[in-house]
Design a protein around this motif. Structure first.
Motif, PDB file in Angstrom:
ATOM      1  N   THR A  17      25.073  82.500   3.084  1.00  5.40           N
ATOM      2  CA  THR A  17      25.199  83.908   2.683  1.00  5.40           C
ATOM      3  C   THR A  17      25.243  84.828   3.894  1.00  5.40           C
ATOM      4  O   THR A  17      25.943  85.834   3.904  1.00  5.40           O
ATOM      5  N   SER A  18      24.473  84.509   4.916  1.00  9.18           N
ATOM      6  CA  SER A  18      24.327  85.415   6.050  1.00  9.18           C
ATOM      7  C   SER A  18      24.187  84.623   7.343  1.00  9.18           C
ATOM      8  O   SER A  18      23.130  84.576   7.946  1.00  9.18           O
ATOM      9  N   ARG A  21      21.748  79.263   9.112  1.00 14.90           N
ATOM     10  CA  ARG A  21      20.286  79.286   9.073  1.00 14.90           C
ATOM     11  C   ARG A  21      19.743  77.885   8.964  1.00 14.90           C
ATOM     12  O   ARG A  21      20.162  77.125   8.104  1.00 14.90           O
ATOM     13  N   GLY A 319      25.878  88.969  -0.634  1.00  9.02           N
ATOM     14  CA  GLY A 319      26.087  88.885   0.814  1.00  9.02           C
ATOM     15  C   GLY A 319      26.848  90.105   1.300  1.00  9.02           C
ATOM     16  O   GLY A 319      27.829  90.525   0.687  1.00  9.02           O
ATOM     17  N   GLU A 338      20.336  93.737  -4.947  1.00  9.80           N
ATOM     18  CA  GLU A 338      19.029  93.725  -5.592  1.00  9.80           C
ATOM     19  C   GLU A 338      17.912  93.236  -4.673  1.00  9.80           C
ATOM     20  O   GLU A 338      16.750  93.475  -4.950  1.00  9.80           O
ATOM     21  N   ARG A 458      21.972  81.618  -9.850  1.00  8.08           N
ATOM     22  CA  ARG A 458      22.632  81.366  -8.567  1.00  8.08           C
ATOM     23  C   ARG A 458      21.749  80.511  -7.695  1.00  8.08           C
ATOM     24  O   ARG A 458      20.520  80.629  -7.787  1.00  8.08           O
ATOM     25  N   SER A 460      20.464  79.956  -3.893  1.00 10.66           N
ATOM     26  CA  SER A 460      20.406  80.715  -2.644  1.00 10.66           C
ATOM     27  C   SER A 460      21.276  80.085  -1.567  1.00 10.66           C
ATOM     28  O   SER A 460      21.393  78.859  -1.488  1.00 10.66           O
ATOM     29  N   ARG A 470      17.831  81.270  -8.009  1.00  7.01           N
ATOM     30  CA  ARG A 470      17.553  82.682  -8.251  1.00  7.01           C
ATOM     31  C   ARG A 470      18.025  82.988  -9.661  1.00  7.01           C
ATOM     32  O   ARG A 470      19.192  82.779  -9.998  1.00  7.01           O
ATOM     33  N   TYR A 472      18.328  86.012 -12.215  1.00  2.00           N
ATOM     34  CA  TYR A 472      18.332  87.474 -12.253  1.00  2.00           C
ATOM     35  C   TYR A 472      18.366  87.911 -13.717  1.00  2.00           C
ATOM     36  O   TYR A 472      19.172  87.402 -14.502  1.00  2.00           O
TER      37      TYR A 472
HETATM   38  C1  VG1 Z   1      19.676  86.596   0.118  1.00  2.89           C
HETATM   39  C2  VG1 Z   1      19.822  87.789  -0.802  1.00  2.89           C
HETATM   40  C3  VG1 Z   1      21.132  88.533  -0.513  1.00  2.89           C
HETATM   41  C4  VG1 Z   1      21.186  88.918   0.977  1.00  2.89           C
HETATM   42  C5  VG1 Z   1      20.988  87.670   1.820  1.00  2.89           C
HETATM   43  C6  VG1 Z   1      20.947  87.971   3.296  1.00  2.89           C
HETATM   44  O1  VG1 Z   1      20.732  85.662  -0.109  1.00  2.89           O
HETATM   45  O2  VG1 Z   1      19.807  87.374  -2.149  1.00  2.89           O
HETATM   46  O3  VG1 Z   1      21.202  89.688  -1.334  1.00  2.89           O
HETATM   47  O4  VG1 Z   1      22.432  89.500   1.302  1.00  2.89           O
HETATM   48  O5  VG1 Z   1      19.737  87.037   1.477  1.00  2.89           O
HETATM   49  O6  VG1 Z   1      20.012  88.966   3.579  1.00  2.89           O
HETATM   50  P1  VG1 Z   1      20.574  84.311  -0.987  1.00  2.89           P
HETATM   51  O7  VG1 Z   1      21.873  83.587  -0.827  1.00  2.89           O
HETATM   52  O8  VG1 Z   1      19.381  83.582  -0.445  1.00  2.89           O
HETATM   53  O9  VG1 Z   1      20.326  84.780  -2.393  1.00  2.89           O
HETATM   54  V1  VG1 Z   1      19.182  88.930   5.023  1.00  2.89           V
HETATM   55  O10 VG1 Z   1      18.296  90.282   5.060  1.00  2.89           O
HETATM   56  O11 VG1 Z   1      18.493  87.475   5.025  1.00  2.89           O
HETATM   57  O12 VG1 Z   1      20.425  88.897   6.228  1.00  2.89           O
END
Ligand code: VG1
Ligand code: CO
Length: 517
Positions: A17-18, A21, A319, A338, A458, A460, A470, A472
């Motif tokens: 997502t980001s 990691r 994301g 959210e 979903r 994560s 997750r 929701y």
């Molecule tokens: C989580 C959140 C998502 C957010 C992501 C990165 O992703 O649900 O809304 O954009 O973290 O945020 P996931 O795939 O675990 O649901 V951050 O602040 O970690 O860059």
């Protein structure tokens, strides 16, 4: 001297997502960080380019930054702008990328995931527009990690990142900058600091819990020094390599110290917390709002406001990378998720301190409490009861089996009645970007009911241990009755329906979530 190191592909370097990691120990393993960084440079090109570099201060942040600097120099980068101490919040990095018109940036963060040798680490690349790399680019990086055979690194001593100013690493310029200054100036240009200063001068009290992560220095400078909030307003203000054992995710479960203070007898007027890298967390927009965008699982309350205001609203996958095109095209001004992440077109990341200043500005302009503003909204638009339930560290095979069974049942759901509510639609969310037409599939399964209730399932994309489900949950109360229920009570039928439908207990043995937000 530039060394070319022979290496081989390492499995599992797939950004989620980001960014990418992993457990810190994995990142510190032989060649792991180096392989991924070389893959980034191979995809975006480094020769003659300028990049921004910084991170949220977690364990290994400092050493990873030195490795990346040596690799940038060996790959021919012209210049790297680094936050002092290798620190930069994610939104501040986004701003520096844009302000200096650079070719992108590397951000070292695993955000809300705990830090430390036993914790998590992360690396993400942001584009020249300041926003997270889109899926096509992260896919190309992943493919590169699967074929990589060598990486380039300079043999040199560490750069002194404690000293602001210009230095050289081989042929490359390294500019060490104050991580806070430019960002604080940007905030001053967006909000009515004079009005917020008056609010504090009139006795308004707030608590900001930076949870030993990156926002501490930013919050002290902006809230205490520039806006005149009382000294000590910001707690846990020094970033620590292990976040002092805290879990910097800004929700009621992890920010429990703040919650206790806010519910206690001597509660301040306003409380706030931020996440690890500072991206979550009005100028009542003088030039108006072009539109709003929310991630699909986020409460649909904003859609109702947008519809009444006659502005565009967009529903994107989870994301922040999915908001970038809408922001660049001027079609959305405010975006939100959210997970307590909100932001605007001032940078290309979500921005925790911006969100706090936005609220302070609203409070200074309206001279109403947050509770009164919420009640006004419910009276006008109805209330969207909303909650997220996380089931963490599930065995991956069990989670996948549960999701597969649910996916198979989707076509049969419309028309079924669950807990007295009729299903109107059920799908596996796919998104077509309205700007560039790219398609992203498999972004979460949603089940919609006739009365406006919803459930979304979903897995994560930021976890590092097994799978996290997750769930929701949303239920709409049109008002004026039934606006003051406890959200978990109001959502009870939707929660029961979700457990029955997905057979969460049957597949995973779990009946209660680990985290409720
Ligand atoms: C989580 C959140 C998502 C957010 C992501 C990165 O992703 O649900 O809304 O954009 O973290 O945020 P996931 O795939 O675990 O649901 V951050 O602040 O970690 O860059
Ligand atoms: Co974050």
């Amino acid at each position: 001297m530039i060394t070319t190191v022979q290496t081989r592909p390492i499995a599992g370097q797939k950004p989620g997502t980001s960014g990418l990691r992993k457990k810190t120990a994995v990142f510190m393993g032989a060649h792991f960080l180096e392989n991924f960084v070389q893959a980034i440079f191979d995809v975006v090109g480094a020769k003659g380019k300028t990049f921004v570099l910084g991170g949220d201060g977690r364990y290994f942040n400092d050493r990873a930054a030195q490795v990346i600097l040596r690799m940038a120099a060996a790959n021919g980068a012209a210049r790297v702008i680094v936050g002092q101490g290798a620190l930069l919040s994610t939104p501040a990095a986004s701003h520096l990328i844009r302000l200096n018109k650079t070719d992108g940036g590397i951000i070292l963060s695993a955000s809300h995931n705990p830090g430390g040798p036993e914790g998590d680490f992360g690396v993400k690349f942001n584009m020249p527009n300041g926003g997270p790399a889109p899926e096509a680019v992260t896919e190309a990086m992943f493919r590169r990690t699967e074929e990589i055979t060598e990486y380039r690194i300079l043999t040199a001593q560490d750069v002194d990142l404690s000293r602001i100013g210009r230095q050289h690493l081989g042929e490359m310029v390294v500019d060490v900058v104050d991580p806070v200054a430019d960002y604080a100036t940007l905030m001053e240009s967006l909000f009515d600091f004079a009005a917020i200063r008056t609010l504090f001068a009139d006795g308004f009290r707030m608590r900001m819990d930076s949870m030993c992560a990156i926002t501490g220095p930013y919050a002290v400078e902006i809230l205490e020094n520039r806006l005149g909030a009382a000294k000590g307003t910001v707690t846990h203000a020094t970033p620590l390599p292990d976040f002092g054992g805290m879990h910097p995710d800004p929700n009621p479960t992890w920010a429990h110290e703040l919650m206790e203070e806010m519910m206690g007898p001597d509660a301040p007027d306003f409380g706030a917390a931020s996440d690890g890298d500072g991206d979550r967390n009005m100028v009542v927009y003088a030039r108006g709002l072009a539109g709003v965008a929310r991630s699909m699982p986020t409460s649909t309350a904003a859609d109702r406001v947008a519809a009444r205001m006659g502005i565009g609203s967009f529903e994107t996958p989870t994301g922040w990378k999915f908001f970038g095109n809408l922001l660049d095209a001027g079609r959305a001004t405010l975006c939100g998720e959210e997970s307590f992440g909100t932001g605007s077109d001032h940078v290309r990341e979500k921005d925790g301190l911006w969100a706090i200043l936005l609220w302070l500005n609203i409070l200074a302009a309206r001279r109403q409490s947050v509770a009164d503003i919420l009640h006004d909204h419910w009276q006008n638009y109805g209330r969207n009861y909303y909650s997220r339930h996380d089931f963490e560290a599930l065995p991956t095979a069990q989670a996948d089996a549960m999701m597969a069974a649910l996916r198979a049942s989707l076509p049969s759901l419309p028309g079924q009645v669950l807990e007295g509510m009729t299903v109107t639609a059920a799908d596996d969310f796919a998104y077509t970007d309205p700007v560039d037409g790219s398609v992203s599939r498999g972004q979460g399964m949603r089940v919609l009911f006739e009365d406006g209730s919803r459930m979304v399932f979903r897995l994560s994309g930021t976890g590092t241990e097994g799978a996290t489900l997750r769930l929701y949950l949303e239920r709409f109360a049109p008002g004026p009755e039934g606006l003051d229920l406890d959200p978990q009570v109001a959502l009870a039928p939707v929660i029961r329906a979700a457990h029955a439908l997905a057979r969460i207990n049957g597949f995973t043995g779990r009946t209660t979530p680990d985290v409720v937000t």
